[in-house]
Design an enzyme around this catalytic site. Structure first.
Site, PDB file in Angstrom:
ATOM      1  N   CYS A 153       6.722 -33.104   2.379  1.00  0.00           N
ATOM      2  CA  CYS A 153       5.832 -32.268   3.217  1.00  0.00           C
ATOM      3  C   CYS A 153       5.362 -32.935   4.678  1.00  0.00           C
ATOM      4  CB  CYS A 153       4.394 -32.240   2.411  1.00  0.00           C
ATOM      5  SG  CYS A 153       3.513 -33.777   2.159  1.00  0.00           S
ATOM      6  N   GLN A 183       1.455 -25.594   1.672  1.00  0.00           N
ATOM      7  CA  GLN A 183       2.752 -26.352   1.932  1.00  0.00           C
ATOM      8  C   GLN A 183       3.808 -25.734   1.004  1.00  0.00           C
ATOM      9  OE1 GLN A 183       3.376 -29.080   4.037  1.00  0.00           O
ATOM     10  NE2 GLN A 183       5.457 -28.853   3.518  1.00  0.00           N
ATOM     11  N   ARG A 238      -9.978 -28.187   4.526  1.00  0.00           N
ATOM     12  CA  ARG A 238      -9.139 -29.281   3.995  1.00  0.00           C
ATOM     13  C   ARG A 238     -10.482 -30.408   3.780  1.00  0.00           C
ATOM     14  NH1 ARG A 238      -4.086 -32.571   6.337  1.00  0.00           N
ATOM     15  NH2 ARG A 238      -3.162 -30.863   5.514  1.00  0.00           N
ATOM     16  N   ASP A 267       6.662 -37.619  -1.841  1.00  0.00           N
ATOM     17  CA  ASP A 267       5.399 -37.470  -1.126  1.00  0.00           C
ATOM     18  C   ASP A 267       4.917 -39.014  -0.810  1.00  0.00           C
ATOM     19  OD1 ASP A 267       3.350 -36.666   0.468  1.00  0.00           O
ATOM     20  OD2 ASP A 267       2.056 -36.238  -1.068  1.00  0.00           O
ATOM     21  N   ARG A 299       5.804 -23.862   7.936  1.00  0.00           N
ATOM     22  CA  ARG A 299       4.164 -23.878   7.795  1.00  0.00           C
ATOM     23  C   ARG A 299       3.563 -22.758   8.453  1.00  0.00           C
ATOM     24  NH1 ARG A 299       1.415 -28.120   5.876  1.00  0.00           N
ATOM     25  NH2 ARG A 299      -0.459 -26.660   5.910  1.00  0.00           N
ATOM     26  N   HIS A 326      -2.247 -28.453  -2.677  1.00  0.00           N
ATOM     27  CA  HIS A 326      -1.743 -28.115  -1.301  1.00  0.00           C
ATOM     28  C   HIS A 326      -1.028 -26.796  -1.258  1.00  0.00           C
ATOM     29  CE1 HIS A 326      -1.216 -28.436   2.708  1.00  0.00           C
ATOM     30  NE2 HIS A 326      -0.363 -29.648   2.790  1.00  0.00           N
TER      31      HIS A 326
HETATM   32  N1  NVA Z   1      -0.411 -36.226  -0.801  1.00  0.00           N
HETATM   33  C1  NVA Z   1      -0.732 -36.181   0.882  1.00  0.00           C
HETATM   34  C2  NVA Z   1      -0.101 -34.993   1.596  1.00  0.00           C
HETATM   35  C3  NVA Z   1      -0.367 -34.820   2.987  1.00  0.00           C
HETATM   36  C4  NVA Z   1      -0.082 -33.658   3.613  1.00  0.00           C
HETATM   37  C5  NVA Z   1      -2.166 -36.572   0.984  1.00  0.00           C
HETATM   38  O1  NVA Z   1      -3.034 -35.715   0.338  1.00  0.00           O
HETATM   39  O2  NVA Z   1      -2.448 -37.290   1.819  1.00  0.00           O
HETATM   40  N1   CP Z   2       1.982 -31.506   5.237  1.00  0.00           N
HETATM   41  C1   CP Z   2       1.020 -31.616   5.966  1.00  0.00           C
HETATM   42  O1   CP Z   2      -0.133 -30.779   5.490  1.00  0.00           O
HETATM   43  O2   CP Z   2       0.759 -32.263   7.177  1.00  0.00           O
HETATM   44  P1   CP Z   2      -0.667 -32.627   7.993  1.00  0.00           P
HETATM   45  O3   CP Z   2      -1.388 -33.560   7.357  1.00  0.00           O
HETATM   46  O4   CP Z   2      -0.252 -33.115   9.350  1.00  0.00           O
HETATM   47  O5   CP Z   2      -1.443 -31.275   8.081  1.00  0.00           O
END
Ligand code: NVA
Ligand code: CP
Length: 304
Positions: free
Chosen positions: A262, A137, A107, A222, A290, A134
């Site tokens: 998500c 997800q 990540r 989101d 997930r 992502h």
């Molecule tokens: N769009 C959000 C998704 C978190 C799972 C982010 O990138 O923070």
């Molecule tokens: N939806 C998701 O990826 O959650 P986290 O940021 O908690 O991993």
């Protein structure tokens, strides 16, 4: 040479339509096996390294628990206490880690980091979220739709809010799973135009969330400010206020429409509490899936 001939999962487009549908079905099967107490541990002594440049609850726990359930082990690696945070090149880290572990989940902020890691890895690399995509997800979300409503092919999905990483992955899903995606975002927050062109015919951009939700089978949103955009929170709150998924939006959908997010969510910002906590919301199933969907992914990437 320290380069890859193995499969990676950096984007949904790394899967054929057939493979993607197979993974969704397998996720549901692994869920059934787990719940019926079946012992299934195909990965003794196998390891997954998990590199997190950003925070995570779901991604971290689902991958770690998934590896344990499959008989293997996962390692949590943070740039704060590995050499990654002290400037060791990402290429060198990929070469080293991939000589020890069986798969790597990353990540990061820049999508480029995940691609450079994969280009130098001997083992499968999984995108656990970047600023661009992502994909994990979406495996869970597609599994969730199938479990509640059956095939998503030909359905209408409405994305409301930021044209961000989740929006991009829904655009790729529209292509792979063959559904219509209507995107309602404020001007200046459109998804990437190159991706829009690549998935043309399936995705359209509208400015009115209620119009976009007309006849939708699934409504998704989101956060307004993603990780790394915290300083834009106030500015975004003002611009995105008309894009809250509320009862007015949901009243325009098909009668059996579902709502997805998500998570983590902000009630009263991108979604009204009555929607996310209401009867159409399947957000807890998404979160649970997930685990099951990523076990199917690990199996796909690690088993010959
Ligand atoms: N769009 C959000 C998704 C978190 C799972 C982010 O990138 O923070
Ligand atoms: N939806 C998701 O990826 O959650 P986290 O940021 O908690 O991993």
């Amino acid at each position: 040479a320290d380069q890859t001939h193995c499969r990676h999962f950096l984007s949904l487009l790394d899967l054929s339509a057939e493979e993607a549908r197979g993974l969704i079905a397998r996720g549901t099967e692994l869920k059934r096996m787990l719940k019926s107490g079946e012992d299934y541990r195909p990965f003794p002594n196998r390891t997954l390294a998990m590199i997190f440049e950003k925070s995570s609850t779901r991604t971290r726990v689902s991958f770690e628990v998934g590896m344990v359930q499959l008989g293997g082990h996962a390692l949590f690696l943070s740039p704060r206490d590995t050499q990654l945070g002290r400037g060791e090149p990402i290429e060198d880290s990929a070469r080293v880690l991939s000589r020890m572990v069986d798969a790597v989940m990353i990540r990061t902020f820049d999508h480029d980091i995940v691609e450079r890691f994969a280009a130098n890895s001997r083992v499968p690399v999984i995108n656990g979220l970047t600023d661009r995509l992502h994909p994990c997800q979406l495996l869970a979300d597609m599994q969730t739709y199938y479990e509640h409503r059956g095939d998503i092919r030909g359905r209408r999905v409405t994305w409301i809010g930021d044209g961000n990483n989740m929006c991009h992955s829904f655009m790729e899903a529209a292509q792979v799973f063959d559904f219509e995606l209507r995107i309602a975002c404020p001007e200046g927050f459109d998804p990437d135009p190159d991706l829009l062109a690549a998935v043309q015919g399936r995705c359209s951009i509208l400015r009115d969330p209620q119009e976009a939700a007309e006849g939708a089978d699934l409504v998704v949103t989101d956060v307004w400010a993603s990780m790394g955009q915290e300083e834009e929170q106030a500015k975004r709150e003002a611009l995105f206020a008309p894009f809250q998924v509320d009862e007015a939006v949901m009243s325009r959908t098909a009668p059996d429409a579902l709502f997805m997010h998500c998570l983590p969510a902000h009630r009263g910002e991108e979604v009204a509490a009555s929607v996310i906590d209401g009867p159409r919301s399947v957000v807890w199933d998404e979160a649970e899936n997930r685990l099951h969907a990523q076990k199917a992914l690990l199996e796909f990437l690690l088993l010959p």
